[in-house]
Design a protein around this motif. Structure first.
Motif, PDB file in Angstrom:
ATOM      1  N   ASN A  67       0.952  -1.330  -0.032  1.00  0.00           N
ATOM      2  CA  ASN A  67      -0.041   0.033   0.186  1.00  0.00           C
ATOM      3  C   ASN A  67       0.894   1.318  -0.003  1.00  0.00           C
ATOM      4  O   ASN A  67       0.646   2.369  -0.802  1.00  0.00           O
ATOM      5  CB  ASN A  67      -0.921  -0.073   1.249  1.00  0.00           C
ATOM      6  CG  ASN A  67      -1.720   1.168   1.271  1.00  0.00           C
ATOM      7  OD1 ASN A  67      -2.571   1.553   0.220  1.00  0.00           O
ATOM      8  ND2 ASN A  67      -2.110   1.788   2.142  1.00  0.00           N
ATOM      9  N   ALA A  68       2.037   1.278   0.933  1.00  0.00           N
ATOM     10  CA  ALA A  68       2.809   2.474   0.970  1.00  0.00           C
ATOM     11  C   ALA A  68       3.628   2.645  -0.364  1.00  0.00           C
ATOM     12  O   ALA A  68       3.604   3.784  -0.974  1.00  0.00           O
ATOM     13  CB  ALA A  68       3.918   2.340   2.121  1.00  0.00           C
ATOM     14  N   GLN A  71       1.188   4.174  -3.027  1.00  0.00           N
ATOM     15  CA  GLN A  71       1.096   5.564  -2.913  1.00  0.00           C
ATOM     16  C   GLN A  71       2.001   6.322  -3.301  1.00  0.00           C
ATOM     17  O   GLN A  71       1.947   7.379  -3.976  1.00  0.00           O
ATOM     18  CB  GLN A  71       0.743   5.932  -1.421  1.00  0.00           C
ATOM     19  CG  GLN A  71      -0.444   5.402  -0.877  1.00  0.00           C
ATOM     20  CD  GLN A  71      -0.790   5.643   0.542  1.00  0.00           C
ATOM     21  OE1 GLN A  71       0.275   5.812   1.435  1.00  0.00           O
ATOM     22  NE2 GLN A  71      -2.070   5.828   1.099  1.00  0.00           N
ATOM     23  N   ARG A  72       3.328   5.831  -3.090  1.00  0.00           N
ATOM     24  CA  ARG A  72       4.829   6.457  -3.475  1.00  0.00           C
ATOM     25  C   ARG A  72       4.626   6.265  -4.951  1.00  0.00           C
ATOM     26  O   ARG A  72       5.010   7.643  -5.727  1.00  0.00           O
ATOM     27  CB  ARG A  72       5.648   5.620  -2.876  1.00  0.00           C
ATOM     28  CG  ARG A  72       7.009   6.462  -3.048  1.00  0.00           C
ATOM     29  CD  ARG A  72       7.356   7.431  -2.079  1.00  0.00           C
ATOM     30  NE  ARG A  72       8.685   7.825  -1.967  1.00  0.00           N
ATOM     31  CZ  ARG A  72       9.108   9.126  -1.534  1.00  0.00           C
ATOM     32  NH1 ARG A  72       8.060   9.967  -1.014  1.00  0.00           N
ATOM     33  NH2 ARG A  72      10.339   9.284  -1.444  1.00  0.00           N
ATOM     34  N   ILE A  74       2.188   6.317  -7.393  1.00  0.00           N
ATOM     35  CA  ILE A  74       1.143   7.330  -7.733  1.00  0.00           C
ATOM     36  C   ILE A  74       1.624   8.759  -7.457  1.00  0.00           C
ATOM     37  O   ILE A  74       1.467   9.554  -8.498  1.00  0.00           O
ATOM     38  CB  ILE A  74      -0.191   6.894  -6.984  1.00  0.00           C
ATOM     39  CG1 ILE A  74      -0.615   5.540  -7.445  1.00  0.00           C
ATOM     40  CG2 ILE A  74      -1.160   8.145  -7.263  1.00  0.00           C
ATOM     41  CD1 ILE A  74      -2.010   5.294  -6.836  1.00  0.00           C
ATOM     42  N   GLU A  75       2.208   9.044  -6.389  1.00  0.00           N
ATOM     43  CA  GLU A  75       2.558  10.315  -5.993  1.00  0.00           C
ATOM     44  C   GLU A  75       3.588  10.934  -6.697  1.00  0.00           C
ATOM     45  O   GLU A  75       3.837  12.121  -7.203  1.00  0.00           O
ATOM     46  CB  GLU A  75       2.642  10.555  -4.498  1.00  0.00           C
ATOM     47  CG  GLU A  75       1.661  10.248  -3.609  1.00  0.00           C
ATOM     48  CD  GLU A  75       1.873  10.405  -2.157  1.00  0.00           C
ATOM     49  OE1 GLU A  75       3.183  10.393  -1.878  1.00  0.00           O
ATOM     50  OE2 GLU A  75       0.869  10.175  -1.433  1.00  0.00           O
ATOM     51  N   SER A 127      -6.362   3.101  -1.414  1.00  0.00           N
ATOM     52  CA  SER A 127      -5.487   3.788  -2.303  1.00  0.00           C
ATOM     53  C   SER A 127      -5.617   4.043  -3.458  1.00  0.00           C
ATOM     54  O   SER A 127      -5.566   4.900  -4.217  1.00  0.00           O
ATOM     55  CB  SER A 127      -4.097   3.167  -1.761  1.00  0.00           C
ATOM     56  OG  SER A 127      -3.672   3.238  -0.409  1.00  0.00           O
ATOM     57  N   ASP A 130      -8.502   6.128  -4.067  1.00  0.00           N
ATOM     58  CA  ASP A 130      -8.089   7.572  -3.866  1.00  0.00           C
ATOM     59  C   ASP A 130      -7.516   8.251  -5.304  1.00  0.00           C
ATOM     60  O   ASP A 130      -7.632   9.292  -5.711  1.00  0.00           O
ATOM     61  CB  ASP A 130      -7.147   7.722  -2.717  1.00  0.00           C
ATOM     62  CG  ASP A 130      -7.769   7.739  -1.338  1.00  0.00           C
ATOM     63  OD1 ASP A 130      -9.110   7.821  -1.401  1.00  0.00           O
ATOM     64  OD2 ASP A 130      -7.084   7.531  -0.505  1.00  0.00           O
ATOM     65  N   PHE A 131      -6.573   7.100  -5.861  1.00  0.00           N
ATOM     66  CA  PHE A 131      -5.918   7.521  -6.986  1.00  0.00           C
ATOM     67  C   PHE A 131      -6.703   7.857  -7.989  1.00  0.00           C
ATOM     68  O   PHE A 131      -6.907   8.655  -8.921  1.00  0.00           O
ATOM     69  CB  PHE A 131      -4.757   6.542  -7.379  1.00  0.00           C
ATOM     70  CG  PHE A 131      -4.438   6.549  -8.883  1.00  0.00           C
ATOM     71  CD1 PHE A 131      -3.654   7.744  -9.444  1.00  0.00           C
ATOM     72  CD2 PHE A 131      -4.944   5.537 -10.009  1.00  0.00           C
ATOM     73  CE1 PHE A 131      -3.235   7.687 -10.725  1.00  0.00           C
ATOM     74  CE2 PHE A 131      -4.342   5.939 -11.176  1.00  0.00           C
ATOM     75  CZ  PHE A 131      -3.496   6.962 -11.702  1.00  0.00           C
TER      76      PHE A 131
END
Length: 228
Positions: A67-68, A71-72, A74-75, A127, A130-131
């Motif tokens: 999950n982390a 997020q990384r 995607i960001e 996550s 959210d994206f």
């Protein structure tokens, strides 16, 4: 009365944990690029140069790590490329094609990371949701800005955006596991689909009533030397 003083050591420790967690996520992404998208916790830890115990000190389990990493990615990779393409000073068609090229390119250029975060089934669906929401909002903002300037109704903009984003994501995900087309073909076909949808919405002025009143027949297909 004086406000209670913040414990500086606790604050510094929390920041240390945040920083260390980010370092381990970056190390995980690098490890996955080397070991492949199916890499387990043992392989990731070995590639980073830490014990598996260290990973579990900062991540509850592999789901938390995936999950982390999602997020990384995607960001710092996916969203900046897509947003940059949509923000270009270009005509509507070029914006569509550029955004699609960046999305497909980001996935194609980092396939093992994409398989790790999207193909393991370990990530937190929230996550990804959210994206999708963020991506859809960016698309909606671009359609609203361009559409309003052209006098197009945009009441259905969020629905359109989710359809577009969902289609792109699902098609790209299929392609990562079925490379029956090359990258340029994927971009061409996705552009054909998305642009045709946007062009159709524009032709109806964004109005469902006008669309419903139109004649819905396929155009004649040119053949031979007449094909364009």
């Amino acid at each position: 009365m004086r406000a209670p003083r913040t414990d500086g050591r606790k604050r510094r420790w929390r920041q240390h944990k945040i920083n260390r967690r980010e370092e381990l996520v970056d190390g995980t992404l690098a490890a996955v690029r080397t070991r492949g998208g199916s890499a387990g916790m043992d392989e990731i830890a070995a590639e980073i140069g830490v014990s598996k115990t260290v990973l579990y000190r900062y991540f509850a389990d592999k789901n938390d790590l995936v999950n982390a990493a999602m997020q990384r990615f995607i960001e710092i990779t996916l969203m900046p490329r897509v947003y940059g393409a949509i923000s270009l000073d270009a005509d509507e068609y070029q914006l569509v094609r550029s955004a699609l090229a960046e999305y497909v390119g980001a996935v194609d250029e980092d396939p093992e990371v994409y398989r790790f975060i999207m193909g393991t089934g370990s990530g937190d669906p929230s996550s990804l949701a959210d994206f999708e929401r963020l991506f859809a909002e960016v698309v909606a903002a671009a359609i609203t800005e361009r559409g309003s300037a052209l006098g197009i109704e945009t009441e259905g903009v969020m629905l359109w955006s989710y359809v577009i984003v969902g289609g792109i994501q699902l098609a790209t995900h299929w392609w990562t596991n079925n490379k029956s087309m090359d990258r340029d073909q994927v971009i061409d076909y996705l552009t054909m689909m998305v642009w045709s949808a946007i062009e159709g919405m524009a032709r109806a002025g964004g109005s469902r009533d006008k669309f419903g009143a139109q004649e819905h027949v396929l155009p004649p297909i040119p053949s031979g030397d007449q094909a364009v």
